[in-house]
Design an enzyme around this catalytic site. Structure first.
Site, PDB file in Angstrom:
ATOM      1  N   ARG A  59       0.836  -1.215   0.000  1.00  0.00           N
ATOM      2  CA  ARG A  59       0.000   0.000   0.000  1.00  0.00           C
ATOM      3  C   ARG A  59       0.867   1.259   0.000  1.00  0.00           C
ATOM      4  NH1 ARG A  59      -2.266  -4.289  -0.620  1.00  0.00           N
ATOM      5  NH2 ARG A  59      -4.336  -4.820   0.182  1.00  0.00           N
ATOM      6  N   GLN A 114      -0.898  -0.402  10.433  1.00  0.00           N
ATOM      7  CA  GLN A 114      -1.833  -0.668  11.532  1.00  0.00           C
ATOM      8  C   GLN A 114      -0.980  -1.114  12.716  1.00  0.00           C
ATOM      9  OE1 GLN A 114      -5.112  -3.007   9.891  1.00  0.00           O
ATOM     10  NE2 GLN A 114      -5.081  -1.770   8.041  1.00  0.00           N
ATOM     11  N   VAL A 118     -21.332  -3.098  10.329  1.00  0.00           N
ATOM     12  CA  VAL A 118     -22.430  -2.211  10.725  1.00  0.00           C
ATOM     13  C   VAL A 118     -23.217  -1.900   9.457  1.00  0.00           C
ATOM     14  CG1 VAL A 118     -23.049  -0.013  11.765  1.00  0.00           C
ATOM     15  CG2 VAL A 118     -21.112  -1.291  12.646  1.00  0.00           C
ATOM     16  N   GLU A 154      -4.119  -9.006   7.841  1.00  0.00           N
ATOM     17  CA  GLU A 154      -3.283  -9.485   6.729  1.00  0.00           C
ATOM     18  C   GLU A 154      -1.889  -8.914   6.912  1.00  0.00           C
ATOM     19  OE1 GLU A 154      -4.610 -11.303   4.269  1.00  0.00           O
ATOM     20  OE2 GLU A 154      -6.740 -11.054   4.730  1.00  0.00           O
ATOM     21  N   CYS A 161     -19.210  -0.685 -24.486  1.00  0.00           N
ATOM     22  CA  CYS A 161     -18.609  -0.925 -25.805  1.00  0.00           C
ATOM     23  C   CYS A 161     -17.102  -0.637 -25.792  1.00  0.00           C
ATOM     24  CB  CYS A 161     -19.314  -0.100 -26.885  1.00  0.00           C
ATOM     25  SG  CYS A 161     -18.984   1.672 -26.779  1.00  0.00           S
ATOM     26  N   ASN A 183      -1.330  -5.224   6.287  1.00  0.00           N
ATOM     27  CA  ASN A 183      -1.822  -4.267   7.302  1.00  0.00           C
ATOM     28  C   ASN A 183      -0.695  -3.795   8.220  1.00  0.00           C
ATOM     29  OD1 ASN A 183      -4.786  -6.314   7.862  1.00  0.00           O
ATOM     30  ND2 ASN A 183      -4.415  -4.779   6.305  1.00  0.00           N
TER      31      ASN A 183
END
Length: 1047
Positions: A37, A500, A536, A493, A616, A496
């Site tokens: 990321r 995190q 949620v 994962e 298309c 993360n």
């Protein structure tokens, strides 16, 4: 200086520990599973530079630990943490890596935090030093670092270190950061000349050309009035221009004429423009010049974050310089609540201000608030500025993004302004972890935070940062009946772990919410965190019902999608709860504060919907790489997800093939039968057949498609107006001849065969994937001769993709399906396992599953067929996986800004004190603005309503619709003309039969579920003048019983 090494891995920072140290930069592998990321934010070149850079960071207070966390997560080569102080109880409220036992055992701060910082990223060496650094220290040890950051350092020492860094060849990049109570500053000096490779980090987009005039100057006009987004002085490169071919591959400086056109200098001597072509902005490096602190003091270059108080940065500059002088004179900071110290500081500020060339008038209120809080800490402010300062560190060592020039100042005066009348004792220390916070906001406010009941939706990057802020602020303590309820259905994962920061490698595949709750408990054991694993959404409304919301004080979203935000926002509006929202994308971040009856809500503004690629274009006329990637992604979805799922559900609905055959022979049409029987009759049963199917797919996608298009529209085809059919942005395809020696062809065959083997549950070995084995199978594959068909090809850009399942079958297709099914039954190939497939789920982060191999090879082959510039695997993965680029610096900053607003919400502050923020740390720009004030809509003379209003009517079992209308008129002075429940019209006078409904009971009309206490109805009212539209009103909440209980 003496250093203690604390590092478990002796390796280059992006090289896995097993690799030999000191590998050449160009051969360094980036661990994509960890850094993916962030790679999309910084790019590989910057990542490699970071992996070779060493950083010295002094001061392990709240600000220092934030910077340490962010730069270690980012992946520098080595960090030395320096701090001579011992752990004190007070540190527990500002440093999330210091624990109670560290204080009790009187450890040094740096010893306590070093192993915990090192745990954040196994690729980074972390050393520590606790030697004193003063005016006599020999600074030559700093030469081994590329960047030096000082926090909690006296200004005189900052000047000395800065002079040393500035004088080196090449200069050592210097950053000074200070946080005192409500004020923070960041200073950057990256040397006399600092070259930046990419000031903005924005990806240049291809813009198609309508015309180019043959003139002096030549004028370029963009196709379909697309905005070019250029600025005069920038340069663009031209490609694929027909006619004026001399422009191709050349760069021209532009002069902007309008949003859709620009001049490019003399084109009068070039050949006339015919058609086609596009241009791309050229990235040009830029050089920035910096001065030392000493030279910048009198004439500071500052960034202005809040345009409602443009003089604030210079006012804080003077006040903080005066604070530096106060410390030099008194060897201490001003005392908490000491009026005398505040007046001394004010006098010093006036003296300092008089010496400044670039200055604003002194702000006495700011100076007094600074004096009162200087000994204190606001953890969220440290987080916000720590995020910004960390991004500057990354710029210093990579040359990516525009650096801060040269000062950044921010104050949180809005947090303490309303507290000035509170007695001084409130702010005095009590010997616990909240003393630093208490010095800023007082005891009563601390107690309010302890009692808080918060619901946070999402425990990803922003969620982890928010929990850290809650822990430091003491939000939701068990002993005060407070609570932080968090929910997130996701598992952790590896990707993360890069931002995190509460998660470690041994947490992978564990739930985010429960893991984050445990980690938060480590920071502050008194916090009461209740972790759920729910989404949620409407499906969980029985859990997160109105009584759940009624127990909350506020809601925080830490989500990554708009739909979920909209839903949570609607629940907050309906339950009158404040909502604090934030989000990031790369280096950009935003925060939005939503307060009942004061501000608009998240749903009050709508972003324009994302533009969909016309059907298309995807199917036949791609013009840019995004089109081929989306096409490949759709092929994956259709072949490996949608068709197997449809197959399974068909045979679950019709378990007997014999019965299906009888019904079809009797002329019944069963939805999806044609596709399902086709899959059954062609179902491969061994690996060789999977390779064959893949080879036939190659032929179909990359050869026959092109031949068919060129048959239907030969290259010289012209439209009704005489213009060429094949002109920009339409590209004519060129058929590809299969060649197994081409690695792209080979990858496509193998990945496609693997995916088919996956859905058909066919085993294969590693040996089956070898070139030798594949070549052997392919030598026996017979490719039927191509015959063009006369089917029509969609060219209308507004046409939607037809639903194959719903399309009526021709009698020929029906006969074919019946024959195929008869054969399948006759040959005993209809068994239980053959009526079952295994649909895949697209997983972008597992490189071993072949999903990205398929999408990347299919997209690249299609791009080759249409002469489109290909994309590398990384870019393909980002677009196909809809990956949002992310970096810890921006995440930490938004969460800090949100937590500052949380304090204001808890204190029930006035509207003027709230701030929304938008920032882009790359440029860098930070903009603080007031939230949108709530709009009030007039229904009649004295009847107004806003989004926060909800009228209520209490009914009973025999309450009729007519009673309801009368009740609204009596209570609110206006009679409804129309009543709607969700999508169901309960009463619309013009609808036939609706007048009879007035006598029916509300219970009968609405048919509520057993446990339903109320419904929200949409009502509208008669306009004042005939012929006008009906007027909207607020929702009317109708309770089925008089006391609002369940009937």
């Amino acid at each position: 200086m003496c250093f203690d090494r604390y590092s478990r891995y002796l390796s280059d920072s992006l090289i896995p520990p097993s690799s030999p140290p000191g590998m050449a930069a160009d051969s360094m592998e980036i661990d994509d599973s960890l850094y993916s990321r962030q790679r999309y934010v910084l790019g590989d070149s910057a990542m490699h530079q970071m992996a070779q850079s060493s950083v010295f960071l002094s001061g392990m207070g709240g600000l220092g630990i934030e910077i340490a966390k962010n730069i270690v997560l980012a992946g520098v080569k080595a960090v030395t943490l320096h701090d001579p102080k011992q752990c004190e109880t007070w540190d527990l409220g500002s440093n999330f890596f210091i624990r109670k036992e560290d204080v009790l055992s009187q450890r040094r701060r740096v010893e306590a935090v070093c192993p915990r910082v090192a745990e954040l990223n196994p690729y980074v060496h972390v050393d520590m030093s606790s030697s004193a650094m003063d005016d006599n220290t020999d600074l030559s040890f700093l030469r081994e670092y590329q960047c030096v950051i000082l926090t909690e350092t006296r200004l005189s020492l900052q000047k000395r270190v800065n002079e040393f860094c500035h004088s080196q060849q090449p200069p050592i990049r210097f950053i000074g950061c200070d946080a005192y109570g409500i004020c923070v500053r960041v200073f950057c000096d990256f040397g006399e000349e600092f070259e930046v490779s990419d000031p903005t980090g924005e990806e240049p987009k291809e813009t198609f050309i309508q015309t180019i005039t043959q003139d002096n100057p030549g004028v370029v006009t963009c196709m379909d009035n697309q905005p070019h987004g250029l600025q005069t002085g920038q340069s663009v490169v031209f490609r694929e221009v027909n006619g004026m071919v001399e422009l191709n591959g050349t760069a021209r400086q532009v002069s902007v004429l309008s949003p859709h056109s620009f001049a490019i200098g003399d084109t009068s001597q070039l050949q006339p423009y015919a058609h086609g072509g596009f241009f791309v902005l050229m990235k040009t490096p830029k050089t920035y010049r910096f001065e030392t602190i000493e030279r910048q003091l009198c004439d500071p270059q500052v960034l202005t974050p809040d345009f409602s108080k443009p003089e604030a940065p210079l006012q804080i500059h003077a006040a903080m310089l005066a604070l530096d002088t106060f410390q030099e004179q008194h060897s201490r900071l001003p005392n908490i609540g000491c009026l005398q110290d505040a007046e001394v500081l004010l006098k010093l500020t006036e003296e300092v201000n008089a010496t400044l060339r670039n200055k604003a008038s002194v702000n006495p209120e700011l100076v007094r608030c600074l004096s009162r809080t200087a000994r204190g800490t606001l953890p969220p402010l440290a987080a916000a500025v720590g995020g910004l300062a960390s991004q500057e560190v990354l710029k210093a060592i990579t040359g990516k993004f525009a650096p801060l020039q040269q000062w950044f100042y921010l104050d949180a005066i809005e947090v303490v302004k309303p507290l000035q009348s509170v007695s001084a004792e409130e702010f005095f220390p009590r010997g616990d972890r909240y003393d630093g916070l208490r010095a800023c906001i007082g005891e009563s406010m601390c107690l309010e935070l302890h009692k808080l009941r918060v619901f946070m939706v999402g425990c990803g990057a922003i969620g982890c940062e928010m929990l850290k802020n809650f822990a430091l602020l003491g939000v939701g303590l068990a002993k005060s009946s407070g609570e932080v309820c968090i929910t997130d259905p996701d598992l952790i994962e590896k990707s993360n772990l890069n931002r995190q920061f509460l998660f470690r490698p041994h947490h992978i595949q564990k739930p985010k919410s429960t893991t984050a709750a445990e980690a938060t408990h480590d920071i502050n054991p008194d916090l009461h965190v209740d972790a759920h694993l729910n989404k949620v959404c409407p499906a969980t409304e029985s859990i997160y019902n109105d009584s759940f919301y009624s127990r909350l004080n506020l809601v925080v979203t830490a989500l990554d999608n708009v739909e979920a935000r909209r839903y949570v926002d609607s629940r907050c509006v309906s339950n009158q709860r404040p909502l604090l929202d934030s989000g990031t994308m790369g280096t950009k971040g935003h925060t939005e504060i939503i307060v009942p009856n004061l501000t608009e809500s998240y749903n009050s503004h709508r972003d324009p919907p994302e533009e969909e690629i016309p059907f298309c274009t995807l199917k036949s006329f791609p013009s840019v790489i995004e089109h081929t990637i989306q096409w490949a992604r759709d092929k994956f979805e259709n072949a490996f997800v949608h068709k197997p799922s449809m197959y399974n559900s068909f045979w679950q609905t019709h378990p007997s093939a014999e019965v299906v055959l009888q019904r079809m022979q009797a002329g019944e049409s069963l939805e999806g039968s044609f596709q399902v029987i086709k899959l059954l009759s062609r179902r491969p049963s061994q690996w060789e057949q999977c390779i064959t199917v893949a080879r036939l797919k190659f032929e179909k996608y990359f050869k026959r498609k092109a031949l068919q298009l060129l048959h239907s529209f030969p290259l010289d085809t012209r439209l009704k107006d005489g213009s060429l059919f094949w002109q920009s942005p339409k590209r004519p395809p060129a058929p590809l001849d299969f060649d197994l020696k081409d690695s792209l062809h080979f990858t496509f065959i193998v990945s496609t065969a693997r995916l088919f083997a996956g859905i058909y549950n066919i085993p294969y070995s590693e040996k089956d994937l070898s070139e030798e084995a594949v070549t052997r199978i392919l030598s026996d594959v017979n490719i039927p001769e191509y015959r063009p068909s006369e089917k029509s090809i969609v060219t209308d850009e507004s046409a939607k993709k037809p639903d194959q399942i719903k399309m009526p079958l021709s009698s020929e297709e029906e006969r074919e399906a019946i024959t195929q099914l008869e054969q399948a039954i006759a040959t005993d190939s209809v068994t239980a396992e053959r009526l079952q497939l295994s649909p895949l789920q697209f997983e972008k982060d597992d490189d071993s599953n072949g999903h990205i191999d398929f999408v990347a090879s299919a997209s690249a082959l299609r791009a080759r067929m249409y002469s489109i510039e290909p994309a590398d695997r990384l870019k393909t993965k980002r677009i196909a996986g809809k990956i949002i680029p992310a970096i810890a610096t921006a995440t930490a900053a938004v969460a800090g800004l949100v937590a500052l607003e949380l304090i204001k919400v808890v204190g029930a502050y006035e509207f003027e004190s709230f701030k929304n923020c938008f920032f882009n740390l790359a440029i860098p720009v930070v903009v603080l603005t007031e939230p949108a004030t709530v709009k009030r809509t007039r229904i009649r003379d004295n009847i107004y309503f806003s989004i926060w209003d909800c009228w209520t009517i209490f009914g009973h079992e025999d309450f009729t619709l007519s009673d309801f209308m009368n009740a609204v008129r009596e209570k609110y002075g206006i009679e409804p003309t129309m009543v709607v429940h969700g999508v169901k019209m309960l009463y619309v006078p013009v609808m036939p039969g609706h007048s009879k409904r007035l006598k029916l009971t509300m219970q009968k009309l609405i048919k509520p579920s057993v446990d339903r206490r109320y419904v929200d109805l949409t009502v509208s009212f008669a306009p004042e003048a005939d012929g006008d539209d009906d007027l909207p009103g607020p929702p009317v909440r109708y309770y089925f019983s008089r006391n609002g209980e369940t009937p």
